[in-house]
Scaffold this motif. Sequence first.
Motif, short mmCIF file in Angstrom:
data_model
loop_
_atom_site.label_atom_id
_atom_site.label_comp_id
_atom_site.label_asym_id
_atom_site.label_seq_id
_atom_site.Cartn_x
_atom_site.Cartn_y
_atom_site.Cartn_z
N ARG A 1 52.35 3.47 -13.51
CA ARG A 1 51.41 2.36 -13.30
C ARG A 1 51.06 2.30 -11.81
O ARG A 1 51.81 2.77 -10.96
CB ARG A 1 51.98 1.05 -13.80
N ALA A 2 49.94 1.71 -11.52
CA ALA A 2 49.51 1.55 -10.13
C ALA A 2 50.46 0.60 -9.42
O ALA A 2 51.04 -0.30 -10.04
CB ALA A 2 48.09 0.99 -10.09
N PRO A 3 50.62 0.79 -8.10
CA PRO A 3 51.47 -0.14 -7.35
C PRO A 3 50.92 -1.57 -7.43
O PRO A 3 49.73 -1.78 -7.63
CB PRO A 3 51.39 0.38 -5.92
N LEU B 1 52.09 -3.02 -0.53
CA LEU B 1 52.23 -2.52 -1.90
C LEU B 1 53.69 -2.43 -2.31
O LEU B 1 54.57 -2.16 -1.48
CB LEU B 1 51.62 -1.13 -2.03
N GLU B 2 53.92 -2.64 -3.60
CA GLU B 2 55.23 -2.36 -4.18
C GLU B 2 55.03 -1.37 -5.31
O GLU B 2 54.24 -1.60 -6.23
CB GLU B 2 55.90 -3.63 -4.72
N PHE B 3 55.73 -0.22 -5.21
CA PHE B 3 55.62 0.83 -6.21
C PHE B 3 56.57 0.57 -7.36
O PHE B 3 57.47 -0.25 -7.27
CB PHE B 3 55.88 2.19 -5.55
N SER B 4 56.36 1.29 -8.47
CA SER B 4 57.14 1.05 -9.69
C SER B 4 58.63 1.27 -9.48
O SER B 4 59.45 0.70 -10.21
CB SER B 4 56.63 1.93 -10.83
N ILE C 1 53.18 -0.41 3.54
CA ILE C 1 51.93 -1.03 4.01
C ILE C 1 50.96 0.12 4.30
O ILE C 1 51.29 1.04 5.06
CB ILE C 1 52.14 -1.88 5.27
N TYR C 2 49.80 0.08 3.67
CA TYR C 2 48.75 1.07 3.88
C TYR C 2 47.53 0.37 4.47
O TYR C 2 47.22 -0.76 4.10
CB TYR C 2 48.34 1.73 2.56
#
Length: 182
Positions: free
Chosen positions: A3-5, A26-29, A35-36
Amino acid sequence: MRRAPTILKTELLARSDWFQIEALHLEFSNGQRRIYERLRSSGYQSVLIVALPDPHHVLLVREYAVGVEQRVLGLPKGGVDQGEDSLQAANRELMEEVGMRAGRLRELGTLSLAPGHLCHSCSVVLAEDLHPGTAPGDEPEPLEVIRVPLSRIPELVTCGELHEARAIAALFMAMAQRQQAC
């Protein structure tokens, strides 16, 4: 498929008339957080035109590119004005930049530009059945228009004369589409 972050927060870092710079938290699965930064357009849409005066040639333009501070070889291109669709914008830009209008226009697809950092894509339009036609443009100086055999495109890429990635991709999209039509 992963899934997308999850976007935890979006911060506006800077803004101009054309762009805004955002930081995305962002938080990834898997729980990792990063931070981007990205450059978001202010709604600007653009077209890139592969103009074929005949089945064996393409019209390229040489113009000053401020990003690399030199004159570069590429395709006619420009923005989509309010109230226009991509085909109308392509025909207008073709008249402004190369003094031709197209009797046949076909959208070939879209290209993203550095999708890891930019929120922008451009529509690639094939222009055929070209006839003289002009419109006033917004270029600071006339562009050099060069008629090039399609068979020379790989050579121009290899020698570095044609190096704009989106122009190269658009040319190969058009050449592949034309081969399928034959």
